[in-house]
Motif scaffolding. Structure first.
Motif, PDB file in Angstrom:
ATOM      1  N   HIS A   1      47.703  -2.219 -30.985  1.00 33.03           N
ATOM      2  CA  HIS A   1      48.457  -2.269 -31.991  1.00 33.03           C
ATOM      3  C   HIS A   1      48.222  -3.273 -32.277  1.00 33.03           C
ATOM      4  CE1 HIS A   1      51.349  -1.303 -34.381  1.00 33.03           C
ATOM      5  NE2 HIS A   1      51.559  -2.726 -34.715  1.00 33.03           N
ATOM      6  N   PHE A   2      48.031  -4.623 -32.373  1.00 31.88           N
ATOM      7  CA  PHE A   2      47.697  -6.189 -33.159  1.00 31.88           C
ATOM      8  C   PHE A   2      45.820  -6.071 -33.889  1.00 31.88           C
ATOM      9  CE2 PHE A   2      46.145 -10.443 -32.160  1.00 31.88           C
ATOM     10  CZ  PHE A   2      46.508 -10.941 -33.971  1.00 31.88           C
ATOM     11  N   HIS A   3      44.989  -5.186 -33.167  1.00 33.93           N
ATOM     12  CA  HIS A   3      43.795  -5.008 -33.123  1.00 33.93           C
ATOM     13  C   HIS A   3      43.956  -4.036 -34.637  1.00 33.93           C
ATOM     14  CE1 HIS A   3      39.537  -3.574 -31.283  1.00 33.93           C
ATOM     15  NE2 HIS A   3      39.215  -4.181 -32.944  1.00 33.93           N
ATOM     16  N   ALA A   4      44.897  -3.124 -34.637  1.00 32.99           N
ATOM     17  CA  ALA A   4      45.172  -2.243 -35.467  1.00 32.99           C
ATOM     18  C   ALA A   4      45.243  -3.042 -36.508  1.00 32.99           C
ATOM     19  CB  ALA A   4      45.341  -0.669 -35.223  1.00 32.99           C
ATOM     20  N   LEU A   5      46.291  -4.555 -36.534  1.00 33.71           N
ATOM     21  CA  LEU A   5      47.279  -4.525 -37.586  1.00 33.71           C
ATOM     22  C   LEU A   5      45.622  -5.726 -38.255  1.00 33.71           C
ATOM     23  CD1 LEU A   5      50.056  -5.125 -36.651  1.00 33.71           C
ATOM     24  CD2 LEU A   5      49.994  -3.695 -38.186  1.00 33.71           C
ATOM     25  N   LEU A   6      44.830  -6.303 -37.510  1.00 33.06           N
ATOM     26  CA  LEU A   6      43.998  -6.870 -38.138  1.00 33.06           C
ATOM     27  C   LEU A   6      43.026  -5.675 -38.835  1.00 33.06           C
ATOM     28  CD1 LEU A   6      43.021  -9.538 -34.631  1.00 33.06           C
ATOM     29  CD2 LEU A   6      43.762 -10.390 -37.365  1.00 33.06           C
ATOM     30  N   ASP A   7      42.139  -4.781 -38.294  1.00 34.61           N
ATOM     31  CA  ASP A   7      41.226  -4.282 -38.862  1.00 34.61           C
ATOM     32  C   ASP A   7      41.756  -3.442 -40.850  1.00 34.61           C
ATOM     33  OD1 ASP A   7      38.637  -2.364 -38.724  1.00 34.61           O
ATOM     34  OD2 ASP A   7      40.174  -0.387 -38.744  1.00 34.61           O
ATOM     35  N   ARG A   8      43.165  -3.389 -39.605  1.00 28.47           N
ATOM     36  CA  ARG A   8      43.403  -3.020 -41.878  1.00 28.47           C
ATOM     37  C   ARG A   8      43.736  -4.078 -42.232  1.00 28.47           C
ATOM     38  NH1 ARG A   8      44.329   0.599 -44.765  1.00 28.47           N
ATOM     39  NH2 ARG A   8      46.617   0.404 -46.075  1.00 28.47           N
ATOM     40  N   ILE A   9      43.755  -5.594 -41.761  1.00 28.59           N
ATOM     41  CA  ILE A   9      43.357  -6.354 -42.801  1.00 28.59           C
ATOM     42  C   ILE A   9      42.349  -6.502 -43.097  1.00 28.59           C
ATOM     43  CG2 ILE A   9      43.331  -9.458 -42.651  1.00 28.59           C
ATOM     44  CD1 ILE A   9      45.710  -9.014 -40.786  1.00 28.59           C
ATOM     45  N   ARG A  10      41.208  -6.558 -42.200  1.00 26.72           N
ATOM     46  CA  ARG A  10      40.058  -6.876 -42.851  1.00 26.72           C
ATOM     47  C   ARG A  10      39.111  -5.250 -43.605  1.00 26.72           C
ATOM     48  NH1 ARG A  10      35.151  -3.728 -39.091  1.00 26.72           N
ATOM     49  NH2 ARG A  10      33.228  -4.189 -40.114  1.00 26.72           N
ATOM     50  N   TRP A  11      40.215  -4.415 -43.758  1.00 19.58           N
ATOM     51  CA  TRP A  11      39.962  -3.817 -44.909  1.00 19.58           C
ATOM     52  C   TRP A  11      40.750  -4.185 -45.971  1.00 19.58           C
ATOM     53  CZ3 TRP A  11      43.369  -0.348 -47.730  1.00 19.58           C
ATOM     54  CH2 TRP A  11      43.230   0.610 -48.566  1.00 19.58           C
ATOM     55  N   PHE A  12      41.390  -4.664 -45.846  1.00 21.50           N
ATOM     56  CA  PHE A  12      42.121  -4.768 -47.462  1.00 21.50           C
ATOM     57  C   PHE A  12      40.842  -6.515 -48.045  1.00 21.50           C
ATOM     58  CE2 PHE A  12      45.249  -8.383 -49.423  1.00 21.50           C
ATOM     59  CZ  PHE A  12      45.459  -7.597 -50.370  1.00 21.50           C
ATOM     60  N   VAL A  13      40.815  -6.627 -47.085  1.00 19.49           N
ATOM     61  CA  VAL A  13      39.878  -7.806 -47.209  1.00 19.49           C
ATOM     62  C   VAL A  13      38.821  -7.641 -48.040  1.00 19.49           C
ATOM     63  CG1 VAL A  13      38.919 -10.576 -47.025  1.00 19.49           C
ATOM     64  CG2 VAL A  13      41.494  -9.973 -45.489  1.00 19.49           C
ATOM     65  N   ASP A  14      38.312  -6.151 -47.330  1.00 20.09           N
ATOM     66  CA  ASP A  14      36.829  -6.236 -47.552  1.00 20.09           C
ATOM     67  C   ASP A  14      36.856  -5.003 -49.114  1.00 20.09           C
ATOM     68  OD1 ASP A  14      34.466  -5.284 -47.308  1.00 20.09           O
ATOM     69  OD2 ASP A  14      34.436  -3.612 -46.320  1.00 20.09           O
ATOM     70  N   GLU A  15      37.781  -4.493 -49.456  1.00 23.91           N
ATOM     71  CA  GLU A  15      38.539  -3.899 -50.712  1.00 23.91           C
ATOM     72  C   GLU A  15      38.012  -5.055 -51.489  1.00 23.91           C
ATOM     73  OE1 GLU A  15      38.699  -0.662 -51.407  1.00 23.91           O
ATOM     74  OE2 GLU A  15      37.755  -0.721 -49.770  1.00 23.91           O
TER      75      GLU A  15
END
Length: 92
Positions: A8-22
């Motif tokens: 779950h934490f990995h998924a949250l970090l991946d979402r942050i990655r997506w946001f920062v990339d966007e």
């Protein structure tokens, strides 16, 4: 941390990655080491250690890239100045 919590934490970090990339704040080569691990947050069949390695690598890469230069943590020269006309607020 249990594997379910780690995924779950990995998924949250991946979402942050997506946001920062966007936002365009993430150079393409930044997450090369993370991408080489080839452990997606949705890969629940992967070992707990694989997810832990991915989380650590992703966290370190994001922290190095964003550091103190991110807009959320950047201060302006005026932020340290105090307005002496307004008394400090104390909560009881």
């Amino acid at each position: 941390m249990r594997k379910r919590e780690l995924v779950h934490f990995h998924a949250l970090l991946d979402r942050i990655r997506w946001f920062v990339d966007e936002r365009g704040d993430l150079p393409e080569e930044t997450l090369g080491e993370y991408d080489e691990l080839d452990v997606a947050p949705t890969a629940v069949y992967r070992s707990k250690q694989a997810h832990e390695d991915a989380v650590v690598t992703l966290t370190e890469s994001l922290a190095e890239t964003l550091g103190d230069d991110s807009p959320a943590t950047r201060r302006t020269d005026d932020s340290d100045a105090t307005d002496e006309s307004t008394p400090p607020v104390h909560s009881d």
